[in-house]
Design an enzyme around this catalytic site. Structure first.
Site, short mmCIF file in Angstrom:
data_model
loop_
_atom_site.label_atom_id
_atom_site.label_comp_id
_atom_site.label_asym_id
_atom_site.label_seq_id
_atom_site.Cartn_x
_atom_site.Cartn_y
_atom_site.Cartn_z
N GLY A 263 0.69 -1.19 -0.19
CA GLY A 263 0.17 -0.06 -0.04
C GLY A 263 0.81 1.40 0.06
N GLU A 300 1.48 5.59 7.48
CA GLU A 300 2.92 5.80 6.93
C GLU A 300 3.59 7.15 7.76
OE1 GLU A 300 4.19 3.42 5.57
OE2 GLU A 300 2.03 2.51 4.94
#
Length: 891
Positions: A263, A300
């Site tokens: 991802g 992230e």
């Protein structure tokens, strides 16, 4: 030990490296066919280890020169490593020059080419495909990176950290020099060289520092980056407010790439993302896409501290960063919803994901603890167990110490370990030490069994009400099932959030025997024994127990509640999760009864009336209604069975869905009309919930109409498909047609493709929708086979391969598990084909067979044959061989 030709790595064998690399100066002469890498390192011996040769990891690269302190030295290759035998005892400089070929790299690990640009992916062991190095997470160095390339081909040159210098070079080239002041392991290295444009935003954080945020995309996609940028800003603000963790670099960059195995990746200051989790406009992205972008951008970014500033000592500790950061992104997404009900909806969605992906993993051939004990290929352990179950372990810590206590623990964790590579034990100890009087601190050694024991614990409860004494005694009993390599399980520490609900809906005050007075209507019972009893006093009426509120532990609960009890909880439980769970249980009980019987499923009025009451409820949130009225998935149903017949499961679920469509026809029509969203598109939780319920209602109305030969609602769906002002409604209408009315679905699919043929992410949706349409007479499977030959299909692009092959094999069990074995043969052919291109992607798709041994005949035999076909391939990658080998051990 060796398994085939692959080494079995064991956690118990960990030793610190014989050498430390303190700093790295990398120079890249970038060229897609032949990139020169000049790697200058400052190295020193680890005084705690005996003297030994330096062994550096490397794959698919050609060494041209090795120098120590400026002098050429001899070296040798051994077991895929570059070995230097004679080295100084004092710190020394080591220079390695090597060549790699990005355009030949279909594995998308290391330095590779995508869409004319050059990108990297180094986690877990991709850096060794760029240059020789101690490619392990406990070797942390400060990096300086100089990139040189053609300015016309690669006008943007990015790497980790802060931009130090940039300028022109002869022959149409240019350069950029980057410096990352924070020591990091090699897996966090990144570079990008491409023709990109950026959305930029300057922000000032709470600490008073100014920062530049940038989102880089290919030309033409800039208008699709607003939501990603807003999500990044929200992430920066949230992490500083919730955990006092500020952005620590001058800039933070996100780069979107179309070819990516995962991802996204949290490289320090330079996050590289799959385009799926960056690009969005109302016309091209659904509400689910918008939520996914917010979640992944947050995930992230949060890694900047939980993963980058503090990283893993070894890959067995992967959940140290991933489980913790999934927990953080879940908390972020819940906080972003803006209401208690929307928070509960997000929690339900997360638990549903856990049950549909991680629970089967716990029951299959790849079952492993949150902290694995061994692996052959580390890429195979980027799993739901490490991520989602790991997050649940962190959530239980917060439950046991409280939200404020958890924040104190996080602060202590960073005070102790900032800039280090540590273990899951170090994290758990920090949370406990910051809360010395907590249940976690008192029971930490036992609690850590969540890290070491595989499988999903079973929790059973029974209650007994004694009217004369006004007491209610609740028994809780736990046990763990055997899993590969672990036949016996020790008791866990299980926090059970609970309440007692009167049949009139009243929340009953809770007072345990021995307590002076009642204290609230909800509490957490901590079960740390195989069995325990809890007696509540001053209970005036027989209650219904509401256990595991908010899904307070990742267990399978058998509470022995009758339908009448579940109906009370569905109607009155103040905990939204358990209210949803009661509705799911009512449906599950009926579905399992039908699957285990040869009699046709006939829904009772009590059940349909209860669901009608939910649908018509004036106060319940639309998103909650949608989740409650969506039946348990076929995958989740399969997990409740010892012997799995995918066709019987499919038939039962389709029958229940049709009966609900017909029985609630007027109610679905009311819901569809009442939940239209006027005005411009917004992905906020309330609007998204309304669209979701309206689309569910439309699909049910089309289903009921198709069964009756009525074309009114399919016609309305086709019109909605054509007129929709956003992708959520357009795709919802198209899905309603593909699931009910083939005659209208075919032209709608053609029209959809024609409208969006230039948008890769939307065409991914087109492939996936056709692969996941409910199977009827084998037509869906045949269509999927035809789509393999479509001009827009390519196995080399992970998103496209997942959109068709994974969608069919993983998300459409009835189309995949065929009596003639054709689905299993299809899978075997694709795995072998993919393994030659991208082993990491092939291994993930191979996981669909983890629980093949639970299949009924004839599916079991054909699945076994397909596994053997793949295993017989002589040059199978380690990635796939480990998955297939473990699956075949179930025989």
């Amino acid at each position: 030990m060796r398994e085939g030709t692959a080494q079995l790595i064991r956690r118990e064998d960990y030793t610190a490296p014989a050498y430390w690399i303190r700093s790295v100066d990398l120079t890249f002469e970038l060229d897609p066919a032949k990139t020169l890498v000049i790697n200058r390192m400052q190295v020193e011996r680890n005084a705690d280890q005996p003297a030994q040769p330096l062994r550096l990891h490397g794959e698919d690269i050609t060494v041209t020169r090795v120098l120590v302190n400026g002098d050429s030295v001899s070296f040798r290759h051994e077991d895929g490593q570059l070995v230097i035998d004679t080295l100084p005892d004092t710190p020394f400089s080591l220079e390695i020059r090597n060549i790699c070929a990005p355009d030949k790299n279909t594995k998308l690990s290391g330095l590779y080419q995508s869409g004319g640009g050059l990108f990297t992916q180094c986690e877990a062991e991709g850096f060794r495909r760029i240059t020789y190095f101690l490619d392990r997470p406990d070797v942390m160095a400060v990096y300086t990176v100089t990139l040189r390339a053609s300015k016309a081909a690669y006008p943007v040159l990015l790497s980790n950290g802060n931009l130090v210098e940039q300028g022109e070079l002869p022959n149409g080239k240019h350069f950029a020099k980057w410096h990352d002041p924070f020591p990091k392991p090699s897996y966090l290295f990144a570079l990008v060289a491409a023709d990109l444009v950026a959305r930029e935003q300057h922000i000032r954080t709470r600490s008073g520092k100014d920062h530049l945020l940038q989102v880089y995309v290919r030309r033409g996609d800039l208008e699709k980056t607003e939501h990603a940028m807003n999500s990044l800003i929200a992430s920066v603000v949230w992490d500083e407010a919730r955990f006092k963790l500020p952005l620590d670099l001058e800039r933070f960059m996100i780069v979107a790439v179309g070819d990516f195995n995962m991802g996204a990746m949290e490289n320090k200051g330079l996050n590289i993302f799959n385009t799926k989790f960056v690009l969005a406009t109302p016309a091209t992205a659904t509400d689910v896409d918008y939520a996914g972008i917010e979640s992944v951008v947050g995930h992230e970014y949060f890694h900047n501290w939980t993963g980058n500033r503090i990283t893993c000592r070894d890959w067995f500790q992967l959940s140290l960063k991933e489980g913790l950061t999934v927990f953080r992104d879940q908390e972020f997404s819940m906080d972003m919803t803006g209401s208690a009900t929307a928070r509960a909806v997000k929690r339900i969605e997360d638990v549903r994901q856990l049950r549909q992906i991680q629970f089967p993993e716990d029951a299959g051939s790849m079952a492993h603890p949150v902290r694995p004990d061994s692996y052959v290929e580390i890429n195979n352990f980027y799993t739901a167990t490490v991520y989602e179950k790991g997050a649940e372990v962190v959530r239980m810590m917060q439950t046991l110490v409280g939200r404020d206590g958890f924040a104190r623990g996080m602060t202590l964790y960073f005070e102790r370990f900032d800039g280090q590579a540590v273990t899951c034990d170090d994290f758990a100890q920090s949370i406990a030490d910051a809360n010395p009087d907590s249940e976690l601190a008192r029971q930490l050694p036992q609690f850590k069994r969540w890290y070491s024991q595989a499988g999903t614990p079973r929790l059973a409860s029974r209650g007994r009400f004694d009217a004369p004494t006004r007491t209610y005694t609740l028994s809780l009993e736990q046990h763990g099932l055997p899993s590969p390599g672990q036949s016996e399980k020790e008791p866990y520490v299980i926090p059970v959030a609970m309440g007692l609900v009167g049949r009139d809906g009243r929340a009953i005050p809770l007072q345990l025997e021995g307590e002076a007075e009642a204290s609230g209507t909800e509490r957490v019972l901590v079960l740390n024994q195989p069995r325990n009893f809890y007696t509540f006093v001053n209970v005036d009426v027989e209650p219904v127990p509401s256990l595991l509120r908010g899904f307070s532990a990742p267990v399978v609960l058998n509470d022995h509640l009758a339908d009448a009890d579940l109906l009370v909880l569905l109607q009155h439980d103040p905990d939204p999760f358990n209210r949803w769970e009661a509705g799911q249980r009512l449906a599950l009980n009926r579905l399992l009864a039908a699957i285990g019987s040869d009699e046709p499923l006939v829904l009772d009025a009590g059940f349909t009336d209860a669901l009608r009451a939910v649908l018509r409820h004036p106060e319940l949130d639309a998103a909650f209604k949608d989740l409650t009225l969506t039946l348990p998935s076929e995958t989740y149903l399969a997990e409740q069975l010892q012997v799995v017949d995918p066709q019987k499961i499919h038939a039962a679920r389709e029958s229940m869905k049709l009966q609900l469509a017909q029985a609630l026809r007027d109610d679905w029509a009311w819901a569809f009309e009442q939940h239209q969203v006027a005005g411009g598109y917004s992905p906020d939780a309330v609007s998204a919930g309304k669209r979701s319920l309206a689309n569910l209602s439309l699909s049910m109305l089309c289903l009921a109409s198709a069964a009756d030969g009525d074309t009114v609602w399919p016609g309305r769906a086709f019109q909605r498909f054509k007129d929709a002002g956003n992708m959520t409604d357009r795709l919802g209408a198209l899905s309603a047609l593909t699931g009910s009315h083939a005659e209208l679905a075919a032209p709608a699919l053609e029209r959809f493709h024609a409208l969006f043929k230039g948008d890769a992410l939307v065409i991914d949706k087109w492939f996936a929708l056709q692969a996941t349409t409910p199977e009827k007479n084998g037509l869906v499977f045949e269509r999927a086979k035809q789509l393999l030959k479509h001009p827009d299909f390519s196995l080399k692009n992970p998103n496209r391969a997942r959109s068709l092959i994974s969608a069919l094999c993983m998300n459409n069990p009835a189309a995949f598990h065929r009596a003639d074995g054709a689905g299993h043969a299809f899978w075997a052919d694709r795995i072998v084909e993919l393994d030659g291109i991208n082993p990491q992607l092939a291994a993930r798709m191979a996981r669909v067979m983890d629980r093949w041994a639970a299949l009924a005949e004839p599916y079991r035999t054909s699945a076994h044959a397909a596994l053997q076909r793949v295993a017989a391939k002589a040059d199978l990658s380690n990635d796939v061989r480990e998955i297939i080998g473990r699956a075949l051990q179930q025989v």
